[in-house]
Every structure is written in C-alpha cells, then in structure tokens.
Design a protein around this motif. Structure first.
Motif, PDB file in Angstrom:
ATOM      1  N   GLY A   1       0.789  -1.231   0.000  1.00 30.73           N
ATOM      2  CA  GLY A   1       0.000   0.000   0.000  1.00 30.73           C
ATOM      3  C   GLY A   1       0.817   1.275   0.000  1.00 30.73           C
ATOM      4  O   GLY A   1       0.330   2.327   0.438  1.00 30.73           O
ATOM      5  N   LEU A   2       2.037   1.226  -0.507  1.00 28.74           N
ATOM      6  CA  LEU A   2       2.899   2.407  -0.526  1.00 28.74           C
ATOM      7  C   LEU A   2       2.732   3.176  -1.828  1.00 28.74           C
ATOM      8  O   LEU A   2       2.207   2.665  -2.825  1.00 28.74           O
ATOM      9  CB  LEU A   2       4.356   1.974  -0.352  1.00 28.74           C
ATOM     10  N   GLN A   3       3.200   4.421  -1.837  1.00 33.34           N
ATOM     11  CA  GLN A   3       3.198   5.239  -3.041  1.00 33.34           C
ATOM     12  C   GLN A   3       4.369   4.832  -3.935  1.00 33.34           C
ATOM     13  O   GLN A   3       5.445   4.472  -3.443  1.00 33.34           O
ATOM     14  CB  GLN A   3       3.317   6.718  -2.682  1.00 33.34           C
ATOM     15  N   SER A   4       4.182   4.915  -5.211  1.00 35.47           N
ATOM     16  CA  SER A   4       5.239   4.527  -6.142  1.00 35.47           C
ATOM     17  C   SER A   4       6.363   5.562  -6.162  1.00 35.47           C
ATOM     18  O   SER A   4       6.151   6.748  -5.865  1.00 35.47           O
ATOM     19  CB  SER A   4       4.668   4.357  -7.549  1.00 35.47           C
ATOM     20  N   ASP A   5       7.553   5.105  -6.492  1.00 37.17           N
ATOM     21  CA  ASP A   5       8.716   5.970  -6.712  1.00 37.17           C
ATOM     22  C   ASP A   5       8.905   6.969  -5.565  1.00 37.17           C
ATOM     23  O   ASP A   5       9.082   8.166  -5.766  1.00 37.17           O
ATOM     24  CB  ASP A   5       8.554   6.711  -8.043  1.00 37.17           C
ATOM     25  N   THR A   6       8.894   6.448  -4.340  1.00 33.82           N
ATOM     26  CA  THR A   6       8.899   7.308  -3.141  1.00 33.82           C
ATOM     27  C   THR A   6       9.864   6.754  -2.106  1.00 33.82           C
ATOM     28  O   THR A   6       9.928   5.541  -1.889  1.00 33.82           O
ATOM     29  CB  THR A   6       7.479   7.372  -2.531  1.00 33.82           C
ATOM     30  N   TRP A   7      10.593   7.657  -1.449  1.00 30.45           N
ATOM     31  CA  TRP A   7      11.461   7.268  -0.345  1.00 30.45           C
ATOM     32  C   TRP A   7      10.644   7.052   0.931  1.00 30.45           C
ATOM     33  O   TRP A   7       9.718   7.812   1.229  1.00 30.45           O
ATOM     34  CB  TRP A   7      12.517   8.335  -0.063  1.00 30.45           C
ATOM     35  N   TYR A   8      11.023   6.015   1.696  1.00 28.75           N
ATOM     36  CA  TYR A   8      10.428   5.754   3.005  1.00 28.75           C
ATOM     37  C   TYR A   8      11.533   5.404   4.003  1.00 28.75           C
ATOM     38  O   TYR A   8      12.654   5.035   3.617  1.00 28.75           O
ATOM     39  CB  TYR A   8       9.434   4.581   2.928  1.00 28.75           C
ATOM     40  N   TRP A   9      11.187   5.513   5.282  1.00 30.00           N
ATOM     41  CA  TRP A   9      12.096   5.126   6.362  1.00 30.00           C
ATOM     42  C   TRP A   9      11.385   4.089   7.222  1.00 30.00           C
ATOM     43  O   TRP A   9      10.144   4.106   7.340  1.00 30.00           O
ATOM     44  CB  TRP A   9      12.475   6.353   7.186  1.00 30.00           C
ATOM     45  N   TYR A  10      12.147   3.194   7.841  1.00 29.52           N
ATOM     46  CA  TYR A  10      11.529   2.091   8.580  1.00 29.52           C
ATOM     47  C   TYR A  10      12.403   1.700   9.772  1.00 29.52           C
ATOM     48  O   TYR A  10      13.608   1.994   9.825  1.00 29.52           O
ATOM     49  CB  TYR A  10      11.323   0.873   7.668  1.00 29.52           C
ATOM     50  N   ARG A  11      11.782   1.022  10.734  1.00 24.44           N
ATOM     51  CA  ARG A  11      12.514   0.506  11.889  1.00 24.44           C
ATOM     52  C   ARG A  11      11.708  -0.626  12.523  1.00 24.44           C
ATOM     53  O   ARG A  11      10.517  -0.801  12.230  1.00 24.44           O
ATOM     54  CB  ARG A  11      12.761   1.602  12.923  1.00 24.44           C
ATOM     55  N   PHE A  12      12.378  -1.364  13.394  1.00 26.05           N
ATOM     56  CA  PHE A  12      11.763  -2.445  14.152  1.00 26.05           C
ATOM     57  C   PHE A  12      11.969  -2.175  15.636  1.00 26.05           C
ATOM     58  O   PHE A  12      12.907  -1.478  16.024  1.00 26.05           O
ATOM     59  CB  PHE A  12      12.398  -3.794  13.801  1.00 26.05           C
ATOM     60  N   ASN A  13      11.108  -2.774  16.469  1.00 24.86           N
ATOM     61  CA  ASN A  13      11.378  -2.711  17.902  1.00 24.86           C
ATOM     62  C   ASN A  13      10.822  -3.936  18.603  1.00 24.86           C
ATOM     63  O   ASN A  13       9.840  -4.548  18.165  1.00 24.86           O
ATOM     64  CB  ASN A  13      10.866  -1.416  18.535  1.00 24.86           C
ATOM     65  N   VAL A  14      11.495  -4.281  19.670  1.00 19.07           N
ATOM     66  CA  VAL A  14      11.047  -5.329  20.585  1.00 19.07           C
ATOM     67  C   VAL A  14      11.082  -4.712  21.967  1.00 19.07           C
ATOM     68  O   VAL A  14      12.148  -4.375  22.480  1.00 19.07           O
ATOM     69  CB  VAL A  14      11.963  -6.566  20.525  1.00 19.07           C
ATOM     70  N   GLY A  15       9.909  -4.505  22.559  1.00 20.91           N
ATOM     71  CA  GLY A  15       9.864  -3.832  23.847  1.00 20.91           C
ATOM     72  C   GLY A  15      10.453  -2.433  23.708  1.00 20.91           C
ATOM     73  O   GLY A  15      10.024  -1.636  22.890  1.00 20.91           O
ATOM     74  N   GLN A  16      11.472  -2.147  24.511  1.00 22.45           N
ATOM     75  CA  GLN A  16      12.116  -0.836  24.468  1.00 22.45           C
ATOM     76  C   GLN A  16      13.339  -0.815  23.562  1.00 22.45           C
ATOM     77  O   GLN A  16      13.962   0.231  23.407  1.00 22.45           O
ATOM     78  CB  GLN A  16      12.512  -0.422  25.887  1.00 22.45           C
ATOM     79  N   ASP A  17      13.688  -1.947  22.985  1.00 20.93           N
ATOM     80  CA  ASP A  17      14.851  -1.993  22.095  1.00 20.93           C
ATOM     81  C   ASP A  17      14.432  -1.657  20.669  1.00 20.93           C
ATOM     82  O   ASP A  17      13.522  -2.289  20.118  1.00 20.93           O
ATOM     83  CB  ASP A  17      15.492  -3.375  22.130  1.00 20.93           C
ATOM     84  N   VAL A  18      15.098  -0.685  20.072  1.00 19.99           N
ATOM     85  CA  VAL A  18      14.736  -0.181  18.748  1.00 19.99           C
ATOM     86  C   VAL A  18      15.899  -0.399  17.794  1.00 19.99           C
ATOM     87  O   VAL A  18      17.058  -0.152  18.137  1.00 19.99           O
ATOM     88  CB  VAL A  18      14.378   1.316  18.812  1.00 19.99           C
TER      89      VAL A  18
END
Length: 528
Positions: free
Chosen positions: A123-140
């Motif tokens: 469901g993202l926009q085409s030809d577009t930059w994105y940023w992402y991350r994961f976390n478990v509890g308080q650890d990012v």
C-alpha cells in the motif's frame, strides 16, 4: 538517520543488556487481531542488544518493498536467542524522523528462520522514499531508508544504482560500502559472493569465525559475521537491494548438484545437496527477499524480474543452481568437446526460456541482465591457440551462442549485462561472433570488481594486458577494489568505475578510475 554515526550507534546499543520481553509488552487490539490463533509467546531474556545485524530492504515494486531484520543478541553464537517465537513491531514512515507513520504492524520471529523476519510492506506510493525501523519492547533497531519503484508504464527520467560483488571478510575491509552509503543512489545490485565459505586464514586481514562451514548453524554464523560489519550495515540501511548469489554462498565453483572442490566431505551428490539446502536456507534468512524465494530443500527460486518504469527492467539470473558440470574441469583450459556440447547449459532450459520471453516482451528502454560470471569470450592466451575459463560462460559456448543469437535477431532494447565474480573491473562489447572482430555488437557488459576479495589489487596486470590485444571487444580492465555506479536516462547509460587506494587498512580512499557510456539505440561502449 545520520549514517556517519552508524557505527557509534550500533556499539552503544550492543552494550545494553538483560531486557526481558514477553506478551505483556505487546498488548493491544492490533496484536490480538493478528495473532488470536497463535500459541502464547513464551517469555524470554535477551543477553544483549538484539538488532546487532542491522536492517535491510529490497525487492522494490511500485506499491511495496521488503524490509528485513534478525534478532541476534549473540550473532556469532547461533544468534543467542531462546527457542521461542518473538513478536517484532515494525513501522514505516514518510520522513527520516519517523514522525509520519504510514504503515505499521507486528511480525513473528521464529526459531525455524533464526529469528529473522521479512515484511512485505504493501500500500505504498510509487517511486517514493520511506524510512523504517523495528522494535522489541524498548529496544529499537537502526532506522533504514528504502524506496519503491515507479509503475512499469510510467516515465522515469533517471535511475542511479551501484553494482557490487565479492566481499571476502578475511581479505579486506568493506571501505567501499562506507562511500557507497553516502552516494546518490536509488538502489544497490549485488551479483554474488556475499559470504565466503572457507576456514580461518592465519594471514588474514581479519579472520573468519570458524573452519570451513558445512552445517546450518555454520552458515548462519558466517552470514552474521559478515553482517556485523558497520559499513555493510550502513549500505543496507541506506538503499533497497536486489541480490543474487554465485558460488561462495555455498561452495567454490559448484555446479547444480555437484561439489567442484577436490577432497571435500561432500563429493557424494546427496551429501552436497544437503549442504546446499542449509546454505540456501541461511542465505534466505539473511537477505531482503520476497517470500516466494523461500527455499524448499536444496531448491530456491531466485531468478526474477523487476521493473523501474519504462526506463529499465532487471532480469535477475541464477547461473549457479541449474548449470551442468563445468567442462574439462573448472579451470582455465583449451576447448574440449564438452565445452561445445549443445546440451550443456549455464542457466537451465526453464530459466533460459523465461529470459528470452521476458526480453522479447520487454517495453523498457534498458534491459539489464544482472548475473554472476563473465558472458563475453575472453581468450587468455597470447598468439595462436586459446584458453578459456570453464566456470564462466566461456565454458558453456552453446548457452552463450543462443543468447548472442537471440540478441542479434530479436533486438531487445539496449541489453546490458552486469557481472561480478572475477575481482576486477571490465568493460566489454558483446558480439554476435566473438571470433570475428567485424561481427555485430549486440550488447554491452560491465563487470564490477570486488568489495574486498583479493586484497588491495593493482591498477593493471601484465599477464592480462598481454592478452587484451587478442580480445578487441574488451575496452577496459582494472584490478583494484571498489564498486561500479550506473546512471541511466532514457538516452544514455553511464558507468563509473570507483576504486579504492587499499582495503587492507580501514583508511582507503576512493577515486573515479574510468567512465563509459552506452547510447540508446547504439550498441557498444564508448569511453568518456
């Protein structure tokens, strides 16, 4: 994220210890809805910061991209995770500060996949930059950046990507990735030898973590060792990647179901297929591939196609899994009857048919064949005779003849082959008949050097320079380390060869060694 402080961030987080996680940290309707039928998640204790291997993304299409991480608080000790399922929360944002969240969810990290996870973010926009991350509890986790592709029928004015291969951990530092992570790129294409399977070398710049790898745990630990490199992590976090393998992800110069190294414990094909199965699983666990590539035993779907508007289509090949045995052995030798066998194949028939069908129907301006070993003929003798490397397309003349004939007759738009494997830079024209200097040019081939394999290398090689006159289709050779930057527009393809002063120390500097262009509708390489 400030990539210059990436290594400091990683080391500071590794110092954090003894985080208890459990179901209580993941309450809420979203979790309940997604995992109402899952078994209860057991509590577990991390012995260290769990995101030691960083993050990665890949396989972009116009509306989705794959994001990846692996929980590994003790990366060189099987990951150091308890044998329980662990939920990981993920977020994707439209800004680098992760304030404008556009998608989020939770994925389960399982022991069966070494607690690695891949999320196909839809469901993202085409030809577009994105940023992402994961976390478990308080650890990012560190924040990664990725980009979707444009729609296949849309106009794209430019595409910049890096071509890389061959990163033997023992033979040098990954300084090239430090510079690559700061480059103006849209993606990275890796064409093989992401890890090396060999044991510990006493003279290594930095050492492997075990003898030659054979088991699933061995391959997982080796991938983890490579991924602990901060420069490699920075390059993964900066851009989406398209990956394919060569031989060292399993074993040097293997062919289909056959081990090609003498005196190995896996000469029995059945034993080798078991080794191949665990190597393929570890590769899948550590790469940002889509779920359709998940291996089934010793088989894994890796050849595939990715479109970037009307500008480029990447036909990603696998020239290792399906090839017949190398003829006349796997060294550099004279022609032999097996070398000319029309039944011999480097791609397998199904992949070859798939490639021709895709090239024949492609509407892209540039048709990119991202693959492993040199396609162009290279006669490695001076004067009469001829010796050729049997592990390259030179060992599979019928396969190459069919490809060259297809390019000559069907004329797909601007075919360009991208290659790795040989730890050196080459720029070559592809010919309908390599033995006839007047033969039609049907495409171009750019070969990238290694990130570190082979040590520092040298600008030129007297042995190679001696036989270049026998190969007039070769326009450039260089033996230093680095990466290749490719810049595409609808009218021009430009390739820059970026080389390092050295890789045996962490302080190598980078410079542009040479540049070449290919013009739309005009096959052949021209030096800038």
């Amino acid at each position: 994220m400030d990539y210059r402080s990436f290594e400091q961030l990683l080391h500071s987080r590794i110092k954090r210890r003894n985080l208890i996680i459990g179901v209580g940290a993941f309450t809420g309707l979203a979790i309940a809805n997604q995992f109402s039928h899952q078994q209860a998640i057991a509590k577990s204790r991390f012995s260290n910061y769990p995101f030691t291997l960083g993050v990665a993304s890949g396989e972009p299409d116009p509306t989705s991209v794959v994001i990846w991480t692996r929980l590994a608080p003790e990366p060189l000790n099987g990951g150091g995770m308890p044998p329980v399922n662990v939920p990981i929360h993920w977020e994707v944002a439209s800004d680098r500060n992760m304030k404008r969240i556009v998608s989020r969810g939770t994925v389960i990290a399982t022991p069966q996949l070494a607690h690695s996870v891949r999320v196909v973010v839809e469901g993202l926009q085409s030809d577009t930059w994105y940023w992402y991350r994961f976390n478990v509890g308080q650890d990012v986790s560190p924040i990664g950046r990725t980009r979707t592709a444009p729609f296949a029928n849309s106009y794209l004015s430019k595409l910049n990507f890096a071509l890389v291969s061959c990163q033997n951990y023992q033979q040098g530092y990954y300084t090239a990735y430090k510079y690559l992570a700061k480059d103006d790129l849209d993606l990275v294409v890796h064409v093989g030898d992401y890890i090396y399977e060999g044991g510990i070398s006493a003279s290594a710049v930095r050492q492997h973590n075990s003898p030659e790898i054979l088991t699933l745990e061995d391959y997982r630990n080796r991938h983890a060792l490579y991924k602990t490199d901060a420069n490699l992590q920075a390059a993964h976090a900066a851009f989406p990647w398209i990956v394919t393998w060569d031989d060292h992800e399993v074993e040097n110069n293997y062919a289909n179901a056959t081990s090609e190294v003498d005196n190995e414990p896996d000469q029995d094909p059945q034993v080798f297929l078991q080794r191949r199965a665990v190597a393929y699983q570890a590769y899948y666990e550590h790469m940002p591939l889509r779920p359709f590539s998940k291996p089934v035993g010793p088989d894994m779907q890796l050849f595939r196609r990715l479109d970037f508007g009307k500008l480029a289509t990447f036909h990603v090949l696998d020239t290792r899994q399906y090839r017949t045995d190398q003829p006349c052995g796997d060294g550099t030798k004279e022609r032999c009857p097996e070398n000319l066998d029309p039944q011999a194949t480097i791609t397998g028939k199904a992949q070859e048919d798939w490639l021709y069908k895709g090239l024949n129907s492609s509407q892209a301006k540039w048709n990119v064949l991202a693959q492993q070993v040199i396609v162009a003929q290279i006669d490695r003798t001076v004067g009469e005779g001829g010796t050729y490397s049997m592990d390259k397309w030179d060992g599979y003349v019928a396969s190459r003849d069919r490809l060259m004939r297809f390019l000559e007759q069907r004329k797909p738009s601007n075919p360009v082959v991208l290659t790795g494997d040989v730890h050196s830079n080459w720029a070559m024209n592809l010919k309908a008949d390599f033995n006839n200097p007047e033969s039609t040019i049907v495409g171009s081939e750019f070969v990238c050097t290694s990130i570190s394999s082979g040590g520092d290398g040298a600008d030129t090689s007297p042995a190679i320079e001696a036989y270049l006159p026998e190969n007039p289709h070769i326009k450039f050779y260089n033996g230093q380390r680095g990466y290749v930057r490719c810049s595409l527009t609808p009218t021009t393809w430009k390739t820059d060869y970026l080389v390092l002063s050295n890789v045996t120390t962490p302080s190598g500097t980078i410079s542009k060694r040479a540049s070449f262009v290919v013009e739309d509708g005009r096959p052949g390489i021209q030096q800038v």
